[in-house]
Design an enzyme around this catalytic site. Structure first.
Site, PDB file in Angstrom:
ATOM      1  N   CYS A 133     -11.033  -2.176  24.159  1.00  0.00           N
ATOM      2  CA  CYS A 133     -10.687  -1.430  22.948  1.00  0.00           C
ATOM      3  C   CYS A 133     -10.720   0.083  23.135  1.00  0.00           C
ATOM      4  CB  CYS A 133     -11.638  -1.818  21.812  1.00  0.00           C
ATOM      5  SG  CYS A 133     -11.612  -3.577  21.401  1.00  0.00           S
ATOM      6  N   HIS A 191     -18.310   5.362  31.981  1.00  0.00           N
ATOM      7  CA  HIS A 191     -18.191   3.981  32.468  1.00  0.00           C
ATOM      8  C   HIS A 191     -19.565   3.502  32.935  1.00  0.00           C
ATOM      9  CE1 HIS A 191     -16.574   0.376  34.130  1.00  0.00           C
ATOM     10  NE2 HIS A 191     -15.316   0.782  34.093  1.00  0.00           N
ATOM     11  N   HIS A 228     -13.412  15.962  11.470  1.00  0.00           N
ATOM     12  CA  HIS A 228     -13.069  14.565  11.191  1.00  0.00           C
ATOM     13  C   HIS A 228     -13.514  13.693  12.352  1.00  0.00           C
ATOM     14  CE1 HIS A 228     -10.590  16.061   7.888  1.00  0.00           C
ATOM     15  NE2 HIS A 228     -10.025  16.896   8.746  1.00  0.00           N
ATOM     16  N   HIS A 281     -14.016   4.005  16.489  1.00  0.00           N
ATOM     17  CA  HIS A 281     -13.354   2.714  16.697  1.00  0.00           C
ATOM     18  C   HIS A 281     -13.844   1.679  15.692  1.00  0.00           C
ATOM     19  CE1 HIS A 281     -11.946  -0.988  18.328  1.00  0.00           C
ATOM     20  NE2 HIS A 281     -13.119  -1.357  18.803  1.00  0.00           N
ATOM     21  N   HIS A 337     -11.324  -2.453   6.849  1.00  0.00           N
ATOM     22  CA  HIS A 337     -11.102  -3.274   5.653  1.00  0.00           C
ATOM     23  C   HIS A 337      -9.627  -3.653   5.508  1.00  0.00           C
ATOM     24  CE1 HIS A 337     -10.450  -4.001   1.304  1.00  0.00           C
ATOM     25  NE2 HIS A 337     -11.652  -4.556   1.359  1.00  0.00           N
ATOM     26  N   ASN A 390      -9.981  -5.170  13.056  1.00  0.00           N
ATOM     27  CA  ASN A 390     -10.144  -4.545  14.368  1.00  0.00           C
ATOM     28  C   ASN A 390      -8.835  -4.698  15.137  1.00  0.00           C
ATOM     29  OD1 ASN A 390     -10.741  -3.777  16.966  1.00  0.00           O
ATOM     30  ND2 ASN A 390     -12.587  -5.010  17.164  1.00  0.00           N
TER      31      ASN A 390
END
Length: 494
Positions: free
Chosen positions: A222, A301, A385, A389, A418, A422
């Site tokens: 993701c 990572h 802002h 994720h 909502h 995802n």
């Protein structure tokens, strides 16, 4: 995850505000005082004394020419070595058709029919869905909605074509850029990697040039959208006067788990359709009308650690059915990755006041008391802002707590989860679109995108807004932005 230093007392808040004002503006204060001192000295000296001082220098024409040449030379070297500015001209997000909608009742009915021999797995999915933060309008591809699901390679390709081509078509229409003008193409999709690749599919569809530099990133989870942006940035540094098209998506059709392992059923409840197409450029003529410019990309990572490597893992269950297994330690591992990421990004973006506090905390823990809680800088001082994720309610809750963010700071993430669920790597762009649709984006605003992914990775991208962006009436939020934000209860009883 680490916690921030709280300043609930009004006196402490005032002291911290005063401290920030002084430290963050100390250089401006020093320069101002210096200019005042020089101006007073020049005023007192008078024109005759100044002229005499200049004449006493005895500067020859050769020295003037040499000095001028050196200034021009240094300026030229600086300009040539300066990294090219990377602009985001615009982006577009796929909006699923209403017919793909999967309300809670439909999802649970399908679960009961598919898992009729395993009621505990059905109850588990219901419990997850009730607490997920998803709404009634999230969408799944048609092949998943059959009873039982029967996804094929043709179905997966059909989903890929629909989400990618829809997003790219809208982007090209908005920017007025022809497919022939695309010099670099990057497509990231973690779990669906057919042959020919998805990037080849895009080249074929839009009849791009034969010398287009195409890349297909798979298996990176993701958090791959910032990785794609980072790759595009590096390529744009070496290829002047170029456009880069970045496509971030996840294809759900071939990856719907049909077994009964709880750790593998969780993604079924959260992941939904989505795709984003982004146009980057280093052309100045496009830069003038671009929305944003890229400031930083920071990648962390944690794959060298075995638990981090296996916390999001694709494998077969005991019955031979393939699925994505999520570890119970996922949130702890995400917290460690976040700490590493913000340690790197902090010096790049934070004002001096926050960097000094962080340094003092670090020295205090090393010298005075190792048990002191680490001070997490106030990133609200650096960003206007936040696009976190939308991996799930727990992810957003933990980051809000760890970074001491307000409800408004995480509103875009919660509302995206909502409305769309995802959507994997593309979720960041639905969140950015939400902020724009609300009319909150102003010139000079900074945006921090934070994404987590398998491996385990935490990646960040920082953007600066180039112009005021009025509330948008197009895009994925066109027909729903006026209804948001909505109240999302802790538990939705089904």
């Amino acid at each position: 995850m680490p916690t921030t230093m709280q300043t609930s007392s009004p006196k402490l808040k005032f002291l911290k505000l005063a401290y920030q004002s002084v430290v963050n503006n100390v250089m401006a204060l020093i320069l101002t005082l210096g200019m005042v001192a020089v101006s007073m000295h020049l005023y007192r000296a008078g024109p005759e004394e100044l002229l005499a001082t200049v004449q006493s220098l005895n500067v020859s024409s050769v020295q003037v020419l040499t000095s001028t040449f050196m200034v021009v030379f240094v300026a030229t070297v600086y300009l040539l070595s300066k990294p090219r500015t990377v602009y985001m001209v615009d982006y577009a997000c796929f909006k699923p058709p209403f017919t793909f909608r999967v309300p809670f009742a439909t999802f649970m009915e399908h679960s009961r029919l598919i898992l009729k021999d395993n009621p505990k797995s059905v109850d588990f999915q219901m419990m997850i869905l009730e607490r997920s933060g998803l709404g009634e309008e999230t969408c799944l591809p048609p092949a998943i909605q059959y009873i039982p699901p029967n996804p094929t390679m043709a179905d997966a390709r059909a989903e890929a074509e629909q989400v990618i081509f829809s997003a790219v078509d809208e982007l090209l229409k908005k920017t007025g850029v022809s497919p022939k003008e695309i010099d670099i193409l990057i497509v990231n999709c973690s779990l669906f990697s057919p042959t020919p690749s998805l990037s080849a599919m895009v080249v074929n569809k839009y009849k791009m040039r034969s010398n287009v530099k195409s890349f297909n990133l798979a298996g990176m989870g993701c958090s791959c959208s910032p990785i794609s942006i980072d790759l595009a940035r590096d390529l744009l540094q070496t290829h002047p006067n170029s456009n880069a098209l970045v496509i971030s998506t996840e294809i759900i059709t071939p990856n719907y788990y049909q077994g009964k392992e709880r750790a593998m059923l969780l993604p079924n409840c959260l992941f939904r359709m989505g795709c984003a197409a982004i146009l980057l450029t280093n052309k100045r003529r496009l830069g003038f009308r671009s929305k944003y410019r890229l400031l930083h990309v920071v990648r962390t990572h944690r794959g060298s650690d075995d638990k981090s490597y296996r916390c999001v893992f694709e494998e077969e269950d005991r019955d031979g059915k393939v699925g994505i297994s999520l570890s119970k330690e996922l949130m702890r591992i995400a917290g460690d990755a976040l700490k590493s990421n913000i340690t790197t990004i902090g010096p790049l973006v934070l004002p001096a006041s926050e960097q000094l506090l962080f340094l003092a905390s670090l020295i205090g823990r090393k010298i005075i008391n190792p048990k002191w809680k680490p001070y997490i800088p106030d990133f609200k001082q650096a960003f206007d802002h936040f696009c976190i994720h939308a991996g799930g309610r727990a992810v957003i809750d933990e980051l809000q707590k760890s970074l001491d963010l307000s409800a408004e700071h995480v509103e875009a993430s919660r509302m995206t989860l909502h409305r769309f669920g995802n959507t994997s790597s593309s979720s960041l762009w639905y969140e950015l679109s939400y902020i724009e649709a609300k009319g909150r984006m102003r010139r000079g605003n900074r945006v921090w995108m934070i994404a987590f992914g398998s491996g385990f990775k935490c990646n960040s991208a920082v953007w600066a807004c180039n112009r005021n962006i009025s509330g948008r009436k197009d895009g994925p939020w066109a027909d729903s932005i006026d209804r948001y934000p909505v109240h999302i209860p802790e538990i939705v009883k089904l």
